[in-house]
Enzyme design. Structure first.
Site, PDB file in Angstrom:
ATOM      1  N   SER A 183       0.844  -1.191   0.000  1.00  0.00           N
ATOM      2  CA  SER A 183       0.000   0.000   0.000  1.00  0.00           C
ATOM      3  C   SER A 183       0.886   1.251   0.000  1.00  0.00           C
ATOM      4  O   SER A 183       1.679   1.434  -0.918  1.00  0.00           O
ATOM      5  CB  SER A 183      -0.971  -0.030   1.183  1.00  0.00           C
ATOM      6  N   ASP A 273      -9.288  -4.440  -6.019  1.00  0.00           N
ATOM      7  CA  ASP A 273      -8.833  -3.391  -5.088  1.00  0.00           C
ATOM      8  C   ASP A 273      -9.587  -2.091  -5.361  1.00  0.00           C
ATOM      9  O   ASP A 273      -9.437  -1.486  -6.422  1.00  0.00           O
ATOM     10  CB  ASP A 273      -7.329  -3.183  -5.256  1.00  0.00           C
ATOM     11  N   HIS A 302      -7.669  -4.978  -1.416  1.00  0.00           N
ATOM     12  CA  HIS A 302      -6.596  -4.383  -0.627  1.00  0.00           C
ATOM     13  C   HIS A 302      -6.496  -5.162   0.684  1.00  0.00           C
ATOM     14  O   HIS A 302      -6.970  -4.707   1.735  1.00  0.00           O
ATOM     15  CB  HIS A 302      -6.916  -2.903  -0.391  1.00  0.00           C
TER      16      HIS A 302
END
Length: 319
Positions: A183, A273, A302
């Site tokens: 991330s 995501d 995610h």
């Protein structure tokens, strides 16, 4: 195949929609020069957490604009020197995490450096007025100022500076220094390897901080990107400055740093995501000219991507 974005064929050729500033390369060359002029004043403080096969330290150094930056540093015992090392980066508003989850690499004979991003959840300073933390809002910090004041400029430089400290450590093999993170940590892995091209291998997972205009067009300026919407609502409610704002964000858009990477890349993306949309990640991956491999998780967003941590360790062990 389920999708929240473009088809996979479209993603594989997608090049992004955010504008690249005309002076992008000069901007980062100037930033790197500023970083290299800083006396890092490195300090190692033994941690209260210790294990039999490694030494654990709190590492502090001075970054650009005078901030004292903190990282966890684990040095393996009873291994040949020089030995390989890893630099690790964490998610947005987080911190370097616990000691125990880094010890697997130390047991393999790797030094391990894990950064606390300035002003987020760890111990690195944000010197933008007061010492301490600002936690988030970092994408928009500096948007109404000179581009050299963008906070993520400074954070990107911190990653390269930490990598340089690792590379120059006498116990570390400078030819075997690797970077990893997911991330925001994935974005910082990209930035680190771009600004410190001696990084030999890197393993970014669903990287953040890319193709901001695409995020906006997909109506996904929420969650991690929520501050983009907040900025427009407060400072440009009619979007009269939209092109200017997205162009300035281009200085801290990792897709434009990707071509500077020289190390081998193992990249992971989940096609479901909605935090960091797949297209924004492919905008980065498609610009990497170094040796690279993409691991695609069609049903994942995610979140933890099963098996990728094991792939990453094997990837680093191949040297």
């Amino acid at each position: 195949m389920p999708s929240v974005d473009m088809s996979l064929d479209q993603l594989k050729s997608y090049e992004g929609v955010s504008p690249r500033p005309d002076d992008f390369d000069a901007y980062w060359d100037r930033a790197i020069a500023e970083m290299k002029a800083v006396d890092p004043q490195i300090e190692l403080v033994p941690s209260s957490f210790q294990v039999p096969y490694a030494e654990c330290f709190d590492l502090y150094f001075t970054g650009v604009r005078g901030a004292r930056i903190h990282a966890k540093y684990i040095k393996p015992k009873n291994v040949s020197e020089p030995h390989p090392a890893i630099v690790q980066f964490h998610g947005y508003s987080g911190h370097s995490g616990s000691w125990h989850d880094k010890l697997g690499y130390a047991a393999l004979g790797y030094s391990f450096f894990s950064l606390d991003c300035r002003g987020q959840g760890g111990y690195s300073e944000d010197t933008g007025g007061v010492k301490g933390t600002t936690l988030n809002g970092h994408i928009i910090r500096g948007l109404n100022d000179h581009p050299d004041e963008l906070l993520f400029r400074h954070i990107f430089l911190d990653t390269a500076q930490l990598a340089g400290i690792a590379i120059n450590s006498p116990e570390v093999d400078p030819e075997r220094v690797y970077a990893m993170g997911g991330s925001q940590g994935g974005a910082l892995t990209i930035a680190c390897a771009a600004l410190e091209p001696r990084i030999k291998k890197l393993a970014p997972v669903f990287p953040f901080l890319s193709d901001y205009k695409r995020v906006w067009q997909m109506d996904l300026a929420k969650d991690a990107y929520a501050e983009l919407r907040t900025f427009f609502r407060h400072f440009d409610p009619q979007h009269k400055r939209e092109e200017e704002i997205f162009t300035k964000l281009g200085y801290i858009d990792i897709q434009f740093l990707a071509s500077r990477i020289r190390g081998e890349v193992l990249f992971a993306v989940g096609l479901m995501d909605t935090i960091c949309p797949p297209s924004t990640q492919f905008a980065v991956y498609n610009k990497i000219t170094a040796q690279k491999n993409l691991e695609i998780y069609p049903d994942f967003g995610h979140e933890d991507l099963p098996g990728f941590s094991d792939m990453t360790m094997q990837f680093f062990l191949q040297d």
